[in-house]
Write an enzyme that holds these catalytic residues in place. Structure first.
Site, PDB file in Angstrom:
ATOM      1  N   ASP A 107       0.763  -1.194   0.135  1.00 26.31           N
ATOM      2  CA  ASP A 107      -0.111   0.134  -0.253  1.00 26.31           C
ATOM      3  C   ASP A 107       1.027   1.390  -0.211  1.00 26.31           C
ATOM      4  OD1 ASP A 107      -2.520  -0.969   0.133  1.00 26.31           O
ATOM      5  OD2 ASP A 107      -2.440  -1.587   2.149  1.00 26.31           O
ATOM      6  N   ASP A 156     -10.684  -5.868  -1.288  1.00 26.65           N
ATOM      7  CA  ASP A 156      -9.539  -5.416  -0.456  1.00 26.65           C
ATOM      8  C   ASP A 156     -10.216  -4.761   0.725  1.00 26.65           C
ATOM      9  OD1 ASP A 156      -7.196  -4.355   0.724  1.00 26.65           O
ATOM     10  OD2 ASP A 156      -6.670  -3.292  -0.858  1.00 26.65           O
TER      11      ASP A 156
END
Length: 235
Positions: A35, A179
């Protein structure tokens, strides 16, 4: 394995032991999920292209999820870091079509990486329709990015269906992933939705309960298998 491919988030891993932590994913996960947050699109400030390159240097395929404002500025550096997947957010740019077109050019004719586009829980799925022919993956976020401890939004399953229908009408062959909010407890349910990719990080690299990542990975991988794949006695 006929269940969804696992993209295992590594930001919550022990980064002082990055090589060893990533090494535990081999044979259990399809990608190491990174991320990249800029502190603007998301509250947190995390890592950048150098970290993506460091994870890629371990030999583990990397899934680079760009949660940054105007990701076009980072795309060349991220692509040069060697990820297997790059995902940008529909909400993060004024020019999504241009961003996806530039990402396609960076991937080249050989498609050196999977081109992903993500949508937040509050974004209509129709936001990705204009770029479906430039994408290989649509990532449906089940939580608002950047805030920990959230459960998946109740309408996530319907949003996955809506993306499938949107892609079918457009004649686009895309992977659909989820996600956010994925745990060992709910992974089997999410896998039953027929999704192609599932992203989970804290469920793996979470030692609060005393479980190690290898054990968490095994438990999570077992939940992602279709029932006929799970040996008797392990269901």
């Amino acid at each position: 394995m006929t269940g969804p491919r696992l993209s295992a988030g590594v930001i919550t891993a022990d980064l002082t032991r990055l090589g060893a932590e990533v090494g535990q994913l081999r044979g259990r996960a399809a990608w190491a999920h990174v991320d990249v947050m800029d502190g603007v699109f998301c509250p947190q400030l995390t890592v950048g292209p150098a970290f993506v390159a460091a994870v890629a240097s371990t030999g583990m395929p990397v899934d680079a999820h760009l949660m940054v404002e105007e990701p076009r500025r980072l795309l060349p550096e991220i692509a040069a870091a060697g990820p297997a997947v790059i995902t940008v957010h529909a909400e993060a740019t004024r020019h999504l079509h241009r961003t996806m077109a530039e990402m396609t050019a960076l991937a080249g004719d050989e498609r050196s990486f999977i081109r992903g586009v993500a949508i937040n829980p509050g974004t209509p799925v129709q936001a990705v329709e204009p770029v479906l022919w430039l994408a290989d993956l649509v990532l449906v976020l089940a939580v608002s990015p950047g805030w920990s401890g959230q459960a998946p939004a109740a309408n996530t399953r319907q949003r996955v269906r809506d993306v499938r229908e949107l892609a079918a009408r457009a004649g686009a062959d895309v992977l659909v992933g989820v996600d956010g909010g994925v745990t060992i407890a709910n992974a089997a349910e999410l896998a039953s939705w027929g999704i192609d990719v599932i992203v989970s990080g804290s469920a793996i690299f979470d030692r609060v309960k005393g479980f190690d990542p290898a054990r968490n990975l095994d438990l999570l991988s077992r939940q992602l298998r279709t029932p006929e794949e799970v040996p008797d006695g392990q269901r």
